[in-house]
Write a protein that holds these residues in place. Structure first.
Motif, PDB file in Angstrom:
ATOM      1  N   VAL A 189      15.041 -19.065   9.379  1.00 26.06           N
ATOM      2  CA  VAL A 189      14.798 -18.423  10.676  1.00 26.06           C
ATOM      3  C   VAL A 189      13.473 -18.883  11.279  1.00 26.06           C
ATOM      4  CG1 VAL A 189      14.304 -16.210  11.809  1.00 26.06           C
ATOM      5  CG2 VAL A 189      16.221 -16.393  10.211  1.00 26.06           C
ATOM      6  N   HIS A 190      12.412 -18.882  10.475  1.00 27.23           N
ATOM      7  CA  HIS A 190      11.065 -19.101  11.007  1.00 27.23           C
ATOM      8  C   HIS A 190      10.543 -20.537  10.854  1.00 27.23           C
ATOM      9  CE1 HIS A 190      10.411 -14.900  11.945  1.00 27.23           C
ATOM     10  NE2 HIS A 190      10.822 -14.565  10.731  1.00 27.23           N
ATOM     11  N   ALA A 236       2.292 -11.800  10.698  1.00 29.44           N
ATOM     12  CA  ALA A 236       3.269 -10.888  11.292  1.00 29.44           C
ATOM     13  C   ALA A 236       4.694 -11.284  10.959  1.00 29.44           C
ATOM     14  CB  ALA A 236       3.080 -10.847  12.807  1.00 29.44           C
ATOM     15  N   LYS A 237       4.924 -12.558  10.715  1.00 28.03           N
ATOM     16  CA  LYS A 237       6.247 -13.014  10.307  1.00 28.03           C
ATOM     17  C   LYS A 237       6.477 -12.791   8.818  1.00 28.03           C
ATOM     18  CE  LYS A 237       6.292 -16.859  13.665  1.00 28.03           C
ATOM     19  NZ  LYS A 237       6.265 -18.342  13.781  1.00 28.03           N
ATOM     20  N   LEU A 238       5.449 -13.039   8.042  1.00 30.32           N
ATOM     21  CA  LEU A 238       5.554 -13.054   6.594  1.00 30.32           C
ATOM     22  C   LEU A 238       5.478 -11.659   5.975  1.00 30.32           C
ATOM     23  CD1 LEU A 238       5.703 -15.174   4.271  1.00 30.32           C
ATOM     24  CD2 LEU A 238       3.189 -15.130   4.250  1.00 30.32           C
ATOM     25  N   GLY A 246       7.143  -4.721   4.170  1.00 30.50           N
ATOM     26  CA  GLY A 246       8.198  -5.692   4.458  1.00 30.50           C
ATOM     27  C   GLY A 246       7.863  -7.127   4.121  1.00 30.50           C
ATOM     28  N   CYS A 247       6.959  -7.362   3.175  1.00 29.58           N
ATOM     29  CA  CYS A 247       6.632  -8.744   2.785  1.00 29.58           C
ATOM     30  C   CYS A 247       7.892  -9.418   2.244  1.00 29.58           C
ATOM     31  CB  CYS A 247       5.536  -8.750   1.724  1.00 29.58           C
ATOM     32  SG  CYS A 247       4.044  -7.854   2.225  1.00 29.58           S
ATOM     33  N   VAL A 248       8.304 -10.489   2.864  1.00 28.55           N
ATOM     34  CA  VAL A 248       9.580 -11.106   2.496  1.00 28.55           C
ATOM     35  C   VAL A 248       9.547 -11.642   1.076  1.00 28.55           C
ATOM     36  CG1 VAL A 248       9.016 -13.405   3.377  1.00 28.55           C
ATOM     37  CG2 VAL A 248      11.396 -12.636   3.331  1.00 28.55           C
ATOM     38  N   TYR A 249       8.373 -12.002   0.591  1.00 24.07           N
ATOM     39  CA  TYR A 249       8.234 -12.614  -0.728  1.00 24.07           C
ATOM     40  C   TYR A 249       8.049 -11.599  -1.854  1.00 24.07           C
ATOM     41  CZ  TYR A 249       3.487 -11.550   0.730  1.00 24.07           C
ATOM     42  OH  TYR A 249       2.372 -10.903   1.205  1.00 24.07           O
ATOM     43  N   CYS A 250       8.071 -10.303  -1.560  1.00 24.01           N
ATOM     44  CA  CYS A 250       7.695  -9.290  -2.547  1.00 24.01           C
ATOM     45  C   CYS A 250       8.564  -9.352  -3.798  1.00 24.01           C
ATOM     46  CB  CYS A 250       7.779  -7.897  -1.934  1.00 24.01           C
ATOM     47  SG  CYS A 250       7.286  -6.592  -3.080  1.00 24.01           S
TER      48      CYS A 250
END
Length: 361
Positions: free
Chosen positions: A284-285, A206-208, A84-88
């Motif tokens: 969000v973060h 954990a966020k990223l 789930g890496c947001v930057y993938c």
């Protein structure tokens, strides 16, 4: 675009059920009144579950002619990635299958259980010439479902059998599940492993990258691989300006202490749907610095969110890029890290047996 604003999805990188329209998917807007009405009738949304669909492709070895990557062939046993890496940068590949690069990418996964058998058939073809096979170039070969499917392990077993060189890129300490095979491959000079470390802060991680191994576990895995004699590389990637760049020097120092002699850095890339997903994650973060982050990204990318061109996509320009580059070089010099190169042996490849019979020579 289907878009739901909220304060963040726990345990997931994408922050909404955003569906791309690049390939003609249906578009719709969900407003807050409608969402509140549904929750009054049905209760809060059900927790997202991961599903896995098994695929039976006709081929598994993919070749490329890209001038700026160090391999010409790769194997990907999985599509989508639960890390789930947001930057993938691989997220947009899900859009080709009418699935969202957002939550679908990390919850609707695909596994190819026949990958090793397909690779065996390919390696057995007359005229095949070995060069290192890259694993983990699209999605992580050691994401959580590898524990059940063992596709990566089966491929490593085949590489050991045939004396075929292989490289692995991962963000997981689950790579140590195959320590026995990696040690054998290393003795034959047939394997190199790269582990990405983005930060040293487990809360930020954990966020990223919510379902990746914690930074401390990745560092420990790097040290263990060094002890096993495996050629090891650490990639500080991606570097996100004003969020993860503070960790450049400390990551270099940490991996050097564990005997790692090969390190690089890769700047944040935001191709296609990754850009809006990342902007939403920032909102969000890190709403207080979202504007600053994207301003620096655009400064390094010639005024755009992303630079898709060969060579320059991995070689950002501008003052900020020069600063990161200088910091990284200085950190490596202080840590005693030079420019180590992986050296794998392609000379002892043995074509595999197929169909239960010896291959005719």
């Amino acid at each position: 675009m289907f878009h739901v604003k909220h304060s963040g999805l726990k345990g997931r990188g994408a922050q909404s059920a955003a569906v791309p329209t690049r390939f003609g998917l249906a578009s719709r807007e969900v407003d807050g009144d409608w969402r509140d009405h549904v929750q009054m009738l049905d209760g809060p949304p059900v927790k997202l579950r991961t599903t896995v669909t098994e695929e039976r492709p006709k081929s598994i070895l993919t070749f490329n002619q890209s001038p700026d990557v160090p391999f010409d062939r790769s194997v990907n046993g999985y599509r989508g990635c639960e890390h789930g890496c947001v930057y993938c940068f691989a997220r947009p590949t899900h859009a080709y299958h009418d699935l969202s690069p957002g939550l679908d990418f990390e919850t609707k996964l695909f596994a190819k259980p026949g990958a090793a058998a397909l690779l065996r058939a390919t390696l057995a073809k007359r005229g095949y010439r070995p060069k290192p096979i890259a694993m983990g170039t699209n999605t992580d070969p050691y994401q959580p479902i590898e524990r059940d499917y063992r596709i990566t392990r089966q491929i490593l077993e085949l590489c050991l059998e045939t004396r075929h060189p292989v490289t692995i890129t991962t963000k997981s300490d689950r790579v140590l599940d195959d320590a026995d095979l990696l040690a054998e491959l290393a003795r034959e000079q047939l394997v190199a492993v790269s582990i990405s470390v983005t930060s040293l802060d487990p809360i930020l991680s954990a966020k990223l990258e919510p379902r990746c191994a914690a930074p401390a576990k990745r560092l420990a895995a790097l040290g263990r691989l060094v002890d096993l004699g495996v050629q090891v590389h650490c990639s500080i990637s991606p570097i996100i300006p004003a969020i993860t760049d503070d960790f450049i020097e400390s990551i270099v120092a940490e991996v050097a202490q564990r005997g790692v002699q090969s390190v690089n850095w890769i700047p944040l890339r935001l191709p296609h749907e990754v850009a809006p997903l990342f902007r939403e994650w920032l909102a969000v973060h890190y709403p207080d610095r979202a504007g600053k982050v994207m301003s620096i990204v655009r400064d390094m990318r010639g005024g755009r969110d992303n630079d898709p061109n060969f060579h320059s996509r991995f070689n950002p320009q501008g003052v900020w890029a020069d600063l990161i580059r200088a910091r990284f070089k200085l950190a490596c010099r202080r840590a005693g890290i030079g420019k180590a190169r992986f050296a794998l042996d392609c000379s002892r490849f043995q074509a595999p047996e197929t169909g239960g019979q010896l291959r005719l020579l």
